[in-house]
Design a protein around this motif. Structure first.
Motif, PDB file in Angstrom:
ATOM      1  N   LYS A   1     -10.817  -3.002 -25.817  1.00  0.00           N
ATOM      2  CA  LYS A   1      -9.880  -2.643 -26.875  1.00  0.00           C
ATOM      3  C   LYS A   1      -9.074  -1.402 -26.496  1.00  0.00           C
ATOM      4  N   ASN A   2      -7.794  -1.405 -26.855  1.00  0.00           N
ATOM      5  CA  ASN A   2      -6.934  -0.223 -26.709  1.00  0.00           C
ATOM      6  C   ASN A   2      -6.963   0.351 -25.286  1.00  0.00           C
ATOM      7  N   CYS A   3      -6.935  -0.548 -24.313  1.00  0.00           N
ATOM      8  CA  CYS A   3      -6.944  -0.125 -22.910  1.00  0.00           C
ATOM      9  C   CYS A   3      -5.674  -0.624 -22.236  1.00  0.00           C
ATOM     10  N   ILE A   4      -4.833   0.304 -21.827  1.00  0.00           N
ATOM     11  CA  ILE A   4      -3.594  -0.013 -21.122  1.00  0.00           C
ATOM     12  C   ILE A   4      -3.845   0.131 -19.627  1.00  0.00           C
ATOM     13  N   ILE A   5      -3.465  -0.884 -18.847  1.00  0.00           N
ATOM     14  CA  ILE A   5      -3.676  -0.833 -17.402  1.00  0.00           C
ATOM     15  C   ILE A   5      -2.391  -1.212 -16.684  1.00  0.00           C
ATOM     16  N   THR A   6      -1.991  -0.384 -15.731  1.00  0.00           N
ATOM     17  CA  THR A   6      -0.883  -0.718 -14.832  1.00  0.00           C
ATOM     18  C   THR A   6      -1.448  -0.848 -13.414  1.00  0.00           C
ATOM     19  N   PRO A   7      -0.798  -1.634 -12.542  1.00  0.00           N
ATOM     20  CA  PRO A   7      -1.393  -2.003 -11.246  1.00  0.00           C
ATOM     21  C   PRO A   7      -1.179  -0.994 -10.117  1.00  0.00           C
ATOM     22  N   HIS A   8      -1.709   0.206 -10.290  1.00  0.00           N
ATOM     23  CA  HIS A   8      -1.667   1.258  -9.263  1.00  0.00           C
ATOM     24  C   HIS A   8      -0.237   1.484  -8.759  1.00  0.00           C
ATOM     25  N   ILE A   9       0.650   1.829  -9.682  1.00  0.00           N
ATOM     26  CA  ILE A   9       2.073   1.984  -9.354  1.00  0.00           C
ATOM     27  C   ILE A   9       2.586   3.405  -9.550  1.00  0.00           C
ATOM     28  N   ALA A  10       1.715   4.339  -9.945  1.00  0.00           N
ATOM     29  CA  ALA A  10       2.191   5.695 -10.217  1.00  0.00           C
ATOM     30  C   ALA A  10       2.860   6.325  -9.001  1.00  0.00           C
ATOM     31  N   TRP A  11       2.415   5.963  -7.824  1.00  0.00           N
ATOM     32  CA  TRP A  11       2.909   6.558  -6.570  1.00  0.00           C
ATOM     33  C   TRP A  11       4.175   5.897  -6.055  1.00  0.00           C
ATOM     34  N   MET A  12       4.619   4.794  -6.672  1.00  0.00           N
ATOM     35  CA  MET A  12       5.486   3.833  -6.018  1.00  0.00           C
ATOM     36  C   MET A  12       6.990   4.062  -6.176  1.00  0.00           C
ATOM     37  N   SER A  13       7.422   5.178  -6.686  1.00  0.00           N
ATOM     38  CA  SER A  13       8.867   5.400  -6.786  1.00  0.00           C
ATOM     39  C   SER A  13       9.488   5.365  -5.390  1.00  0.00           C
ATOM     40  N   ARG A  14      10.749   4.976  -5.324  1.00  0.00           N
ATOM     41  CA  ARG A  14      11.434   4.917  -4.038  1.00  0.00           C
ATOM     42  C   ARG A  14      11.456   6.284  -3.372  1.00  0.00           C
ATOM     43  N   GLU A  15      11.656   7.304  -4.188  1.00  0.00           N
ATOM     44  CA  GLU A  15      11.725   8.667  -3.650  1.00  0.00           C
ATOM     45  C   GLU A  15      10.394   9.068  -3.015  1.00  0.00           C
ATOM     46  N   ALA A  16       9.285   8.729  -3.673  1.00  0.00           N
ATOM     47  CA  ALA A  16       7.973   9.074  -3.139  1.00  0.00           C
ATOM     48  C   ALA A  16       7.684   8.304  -1.854  1.00  0.00           C
ATOM     49  N   ARG A  17       8.047   7.030  -1.826  1.00  0.00           N
ATOM     50  CA  ARG A  17       7.801   6.229  -0.625  1.00  0.00           C
ATOM     51  C   ARG A  17       8.646   6.711   0.556  1.00  0.00           C
ATOM     52  N   GLN A  18       9.848   7.191   0.272  1.00  0.00           N
ATOM     53  CA  GLN A  18      10.668   7.761   1.351  1.00  0.00           C
ATOM     54  C   GLN A  18      10.011   9.017   1.916  1.00  0.00           C
ATOM     55  N   ARG A  19       9.423   9.819   1.041  1.00  0.00           N
ATOM     56  CA  ARG A  19       8.722  11.014   1.517  1.00  0.00           C
ATOM     57  C   ARG A  19       7.518  10.629   2.374  1.00  0.00           C
ATOM     58  N   ILE A  20       6.864   9.515   2.041  1.00  0.00           N
ATOM     59  CA  ILE A  20       5.748   9.050   2.875  1.00  0.00           C
ATOM     60  C   ILE A  20       6.227   8.751   4.294  1.00  0.00           C
ATOM     61  N   LEU A  21       7.324   8.030   4.400  1.00  0.00           N
ATOM     62  CA  LEU A  21       7.843   7.700   5.736  1.00  0.00           C
ATOM     63  C   LEU A  21       8.311   8.949   6.473  1.00  0.00           C
ATOM     64  N   ASP A  22       8.962   9.864   5.763  1.00  0.00           N
ATOM     65  CA  ASP A  22       9.435  11.102   6.394  1.00  0.00           C
ATOM     66  C   ASP A  22       8.265  11.915   6.945  1.00  0.00           C
ATOM     67  N   THR A  23       7.213  12.056   6.132  1.00  0.00           N
ATOM     68  CA  THR A  23       6.062  12.855   6.561  1.00  0.00           C
ATOM     69  C   THR A  23       5.289  12.156   7.667  1.00  0.00           C
ATOM     70  N   THR A  24       5.175  10.835   7.590  1.00  0.00           N
ATOM     71  CA  THR A  24       4.494  10.089   8.650  1.00  0.00           C
ATOM     72  C   THR A  24       5.206  10.272   9.982  1.00  0.00           C
ATOM     73  N   ALA A  25       6.530  10.203   9.961  1.00  0.00           N
ATOM     74  CA  ALA A  25       7.299  10.436  11.188  1.00  0.00           C
ATOM     75  C   ALA A  25       7.046  11.847  11.718  1.00  0.00           C
ATOM     76  N   LYS A  26       7.010  12.818  10.836  1.00  0.00           N
ATOM     77  CA  LYS A  26       6.750  14.197  11.253  1.00  0.00           C
ATOM     78  C   LYS A  26       5.339  14.341  11.805  1.00  0.00           C
ATOM     79  N   ASN A  27       4.375  13.643  11.194  1.00  0.00           N
ATOM     80  CA  ASN A  27       2.999  13.677  11.697  1.00  0.00           C
ATOM     81  C   ASN A  27       2.933  13.172  13.130  1.00  0.00           C
ATOM     82  N   ILE A  28       3.620  12.061  13.406  1.00  0.00           N
ATOM     83  CA  ILE A  28       3.626  11.508  14.769  1.00  0.00           C
ATOM     84  C   ILE A  28       4.315  12.465  15.731  1.00  0.00           C
ATOM     85  N   GLU A  29       5.454  12.991  15.317  1.00  0.00           N
ATOM     86  CA  GLU A  29       6.212  13.918  16.172  1.00  0.00           C
ATOM     87  C   GLU A  29       5.363  15.123  16.566  1.00  0.00           C
ATOM     88  N   GLN A  30       4.704  15.726  15.573  1.00  0.00           N
ATOM     89  CA  GLN A  30       3.903  16.919  15.866  1.00  0.00           C
ATOM     90  C   GLN A  30       2.671  16.578  16.700  1.00  0.00           C
TER      91      GLN A  30
END
Length: 326
Positions: A286-315
């Motif tokens: 009862k009274n339980c709202i569930i979303t499918p693990h999407i809090a992280w999924m904005s385009r802006e956040a995902r772009q930061r993931i790729l940017d930081t991953t590239a920097k991790n490899i570079e360093q």
């Protein structure tokens, strides 16, 4: 296409085991492909990780487990990049034994996750989904009054928001709550100087808050710490919000508390197993709202993931690795 490869003159082989969630096609892998031969798989099941990653120097994974067998078998492996903050999918001890560097992406989604957590909170107070669906079904057209109630609406001014974990996301959540006129309590492993929030014990956060929002990492010590005893401290009208890790909650205990009206609501973006079993008790609670693990999924956040991953490899290639977790 299940996979694609790009090649440069560099000999470095990079394999992305599960690129679809981070980049379903609206972003570019180009900055990572500049480091070598890049093979991208949308998804990879655990049993074929070794097959796909043989010869790789760098493995990039989001949720595909990289276990000790893979780490020991792929003798060319030098670096594992987790395209997320949580790195429990990698056997970091096995990696350390073999001298494999494991890097993650910290702090990429604080604004996005806090925004989603507060959206969940607001859904429990304003019930936008319920009202929008009611109008779509014609209830307003048939109403004899100019306005009608389907669920009680709560004002946040003066209410107490309790935050468990006061890192980047927890602090952003506090800022949003403060802007709504809420009193902010928090519990964290370390006390943080804050003009917005009051540091207190875990028990006080659960017992004094109208909303408790989880923003702490999962550790061996806090697995299922939100159990019947902790939930029993909450006010009957309180709401639990979780955008951290599903394993923080004893799910049957939470379902029981909801079904028994011991707490008012729960709003969750994460569950203990994802995708969930059809038998997960929270799916029908009862009274339980569930979303499918999407809090992280904005385009802006995902772009930061790729940017930081590239920097991790570079360093890493420069011999000065960053964001190392092992």
């Amino acid at each position: 296409m299940e996979s694609k490869s790009t090649h440069t003159e560099l000999s470095l082989k990079i394999v992305v085991t599960d690129g679809h969630t981070v980049n379903p096609g609206d972003l570019s892998w180009d900055q990572i492909s500049t480091f070598g031969s890049l093979s991208i798989y949308e998804r990879t099941s655990p049993e074929i990780v070794i097959e796909r990653c043989v010869g790789a120097s760098v493995i990039l994974t989001n949720k595909t487990p990289i276990d000790s067998r893979a780490i020991e078998t792929i003798t060319t492996l030098k670096m594992i990049g987790v395209t997320a903050t949580g790195y429990n999918i990698v056997d970091t001890q096995a990696a350390q034994r073999r001298g494999v560097v494991v890097c993650n992406v910290p702090a990429y989604g604080a604004h996005s996750v806090a925004q989603h957590a507060f959206a969940l909170l607001l859904e429990t107070t304003n019930h936008i989904g319920i009202y929008a669906n009611s109008v779509r079904q014609g209830d307003w057209q048939r109403s004899i009054d100019w306005s009608y109630s389907k669920a009680p609406i709560m004002e946040l001014q003066g209410k107490t928001l309790g935050i468990i974990g006061f890192g980047n996301i927890g602090q952003q959540m506090a800022k949003i709550g403060f802007a709504f006129g809420m009193r902010i309590l928090y519990c964290s492993r370390t006390k943080v100087d804050s003009d917005l929030a009051h540091f207190t014990s875990m028990e006080q956060v659960f017992s004094k808050s109208d909303f408790v929002s989880l923003h702490c990492p999962l550790t061996a010590d806090n697995r299922e710490f939100v159990n019947r005893n902790m939930l029993g401290l909450m006010k009957p009208g309180a709401c639990l919000i979780n955008t951290a890790r599903g394993q923080l909650i004893q799910e049957q205990d939470l379902a029981d508390m909801l079904n028994q009206n011991r707490i008012r609501a729960a709003a969750l973006d994460v569950l203990s197993s994802e995708p969930p079993s059809p038998h997960n008790p929270l799916l029908t609670a009862k009274n339980c709202i569930i979303t499918p693990h999407i809090a992280w999924m904005s385009r802006e956040a995902r772009q930061r993931i790729l940017d930081t991953t590239a920097k991790n490899i570079e360093q890493f290639l420069k011999g000065s690795p960053i964001n190392v977790v092992n």
